[in-house]
Design an enzyme around this catalytic site. Structure first.
Site, mmCIF file in Angstrom:
data_model
loop_
_atom_site.group_PDB
_atom_site.id
_atom_site.type_symbol
_atom_site.label_atom_id
_atom_site.label_comp_id
_atom_site.label_asym_id
_atom_site.label_seq_id
_atom_site.Cartn_x
_atom_site.Cartn_y
_atom_site.Cartn_z
ATOM 1 N N LYS A 207 -10.218 -2.206 -5.498
ATOM 2 C CA LYS A 207 -11.083 -2.386 -4.335
ATOM 3 C C LYS A 207 -12.482 -2.825 -4.766
ATOM 4 O O LYS A 207 -13.482 -2.145 -4.522
ATOM 5 C CB LYS A 207 -11.127 -1.109 -3.494
ATOM 6 C CG LYS A 207 -9.850 -0.895 -2.687
ATOM 7 C CD LYS A 207 -9.978 0.242 -1.701
ATOM 8 C CE LYS A 207 -10.815 -0.086 -0.503
ATOM 9 N NZ LYS A 207 -10.171 -1.077 0.401
ATOM 10 N N GLU B 171 -1.044 -10.180 1.567
ATOM 11 C CA GLU B 171 -1.534 -9.135 2.460
ATOM 12 C C GLU B 171 -2.532 -9.698 3.452
ATOM 13 O O GLU B 171 -2.947 -10.853 3.370
ATOM 14 C CB GLU B 171 -2.142 -7.969 1.678
ATOM 15 C CG GLU B 171 -3.313 -8.281 0.783
ATOM 16 C CD GLU B 171 -3.840 -7.030 0.083
ATOM 17 O OE1 GLU B 171 -4.192 -6.059 0.783
ATOM 18 O OE2 GLU B 171 -3.905 -7.024 -1.150
#
Length: 386
Positions: free
Chosen positions: A233, A269
């Site tokens: 992330k 995604e």
């Protein structure tokens, strides 16, 4: 220690300020005495706790500043000092900080829920802590230990407890940040890092609320590359796709579904969520191969689906396979489990089943039930914050 928010108490704020001062100057004994006194004050007012002045029925997913944030920093050796709470607000940062010059930064996303019995619960927070450690290793950063991460998150939730929405009205979204705060002019890792946690009460991530999403497949710009940072992330993952998202939303789409960078033939995604396809008793999702984030909600949904008897396939998913799905849904901490009503690829729109009685709704009901304490947590996924 267990910290609870005393609303706008100037007395508590004063003590918290003293604790930070004592800690920063190494007077641990004095800090311990003050901490114990604050604990007693906070416990004594627990029964009088009230909610913050918020229109809980009209929460979206935008920043609502709460009372406190938590912060700690590392030294050159990589060890983080004991952190402390301070009033939510601006902070100073050196213009040569690693985060500003070389993008050394990681984020996490977590939620605290209020159950019908009044308990405040968090969902698998230790996995966020471990994911941040993995991301820090990839980004050449110091990282707090799992215990330090958990302590910072707990203190932030407890100090902002009145901002945790009533049952069924949303959640307190927690944003742990790790970034290079030490100065560096040449290209190099920062010498100092800051770990910070703040929160904001939120409801639905997408503007559609609980309505089904309409996704657009981006054919040119990928979200991540092999060898890059797609699996962690990193803050650098999000800026490059903001323009793609803006253009898609201007055309009426909810979000963007990205293809792999190498062949542009396989789905990966959505901007901030993983994706699943349902075909009969089989649930399919792209495998995490270094470009796709291993989402905590994703992992939990897979385990729940297997427990229910579904077959789950983690593999390469060709974009053409979207035409074969009966249902499609996205998963993420912010998004939860969001139904997808349609996906548009090469100007062709494919629609999917949505509504009650479907696989998506079954999985969502179980996940939300566990997160909010209305379903027995047999997996020990939920942590009570007290």
């Amino acid at each position: 220690m267990a910290l609870r928010c005393l609303l706008q108490s100037s007395t508590t704020s004063s003590y918290l300020s003293k604790i930070c001062t004592f800690r920063m100057h190494g007077t641990k004994a004095a800090a311990s005495v003050v901490e114990e006194h604050v604990s007693q004050l906070l416990r004594s007012e627990r029964e009088d706790e009230e909610y913050a002045d918020v229109d809980w029925d009209n929460l979206g997913f935008s920043l609502v500043p709460t009372d406190y944030m938590f912060a700690t920093r590392s030294c050159r050796e990589g060890n983080f000092e004991q952190g402390c709470l301070s009033r939510y607000g601006k902070m100073e940062l050196n213009p040569a900080a690693g985060i500003l010059n070389y993008g050394q930064g990681l984020i996490e996303g977590m939620k605290a829920y209020r159950g019908e019995d009044g308990r405040v619960l968090m969902f698998r927070p230790e996995l966020n802590a471990m994911r941040m450690k993995n991301g820090a290793e990839r980004m050449c950063m110091h990282s707090p230990s799992v215990q330090q991460f958990m302590e910072g998150v707990k203190q932030t939730v407890l100090a902002n407890r009145r901002w945790v929405p009533p049952p069924g009205k949303g959640s307190l979204y927690l944003r742990p940040l790790l970034f290079g705060s030490g100065a560096s002019l040449g290209v190099s890792a920062a010498s100092e890092y800051t770990f910070l946690v703040f929160g904001s009460p939120v409801q639905n991530y997408f503007k559609e609320g609980t309505a089904a999403l309409n996704l657009y497949v981006e054919e040119v710009i990928p979200r991540a590359y092999l060898g890059g940072t797609g699996a962690v992330k990193s803050i650098s993952n999000y800026g490059p796709v903001l323009d793609v998202m803006r253009r898609a939303k201007a055309r009426g789409f909810s979000d963007v579904l990205y293809l792999d960078a190498e062949t542009k033939k396989n789905i990966e995604e959505v901007s901030a969520a993983n994706i699943f396809l349902v075909k009969g008793n089989t649930i399919v999702t792209p495998a995490t191969n270094g470009t796709i984030l291993r989402g905590i909600t994703r992992e939990s949904v897979i385990e729940i689906a297997l427990d229910l008897g579904y077959k789950v396939e983690e593999r390469v998913v060709p974009v053409e396979e979207l035409k074969e799905a009966e249902e499609v849904f996205c998963t993420g901490t912010a998004a939860g489990i969001a139904s997808v009503g349609s996906i548009t690829f090469k100007n062709t729109r494919t629609e999917y089943k949505v509504g009650d009685g479907l696989v998506t709704q079954q999985l969502r009901s179980i996940l939300v039930g566990i997160q909010t304490g209305s379903i027995q947590d047999t997996k020990e996924w939920v942590l009570e914050i007290d």
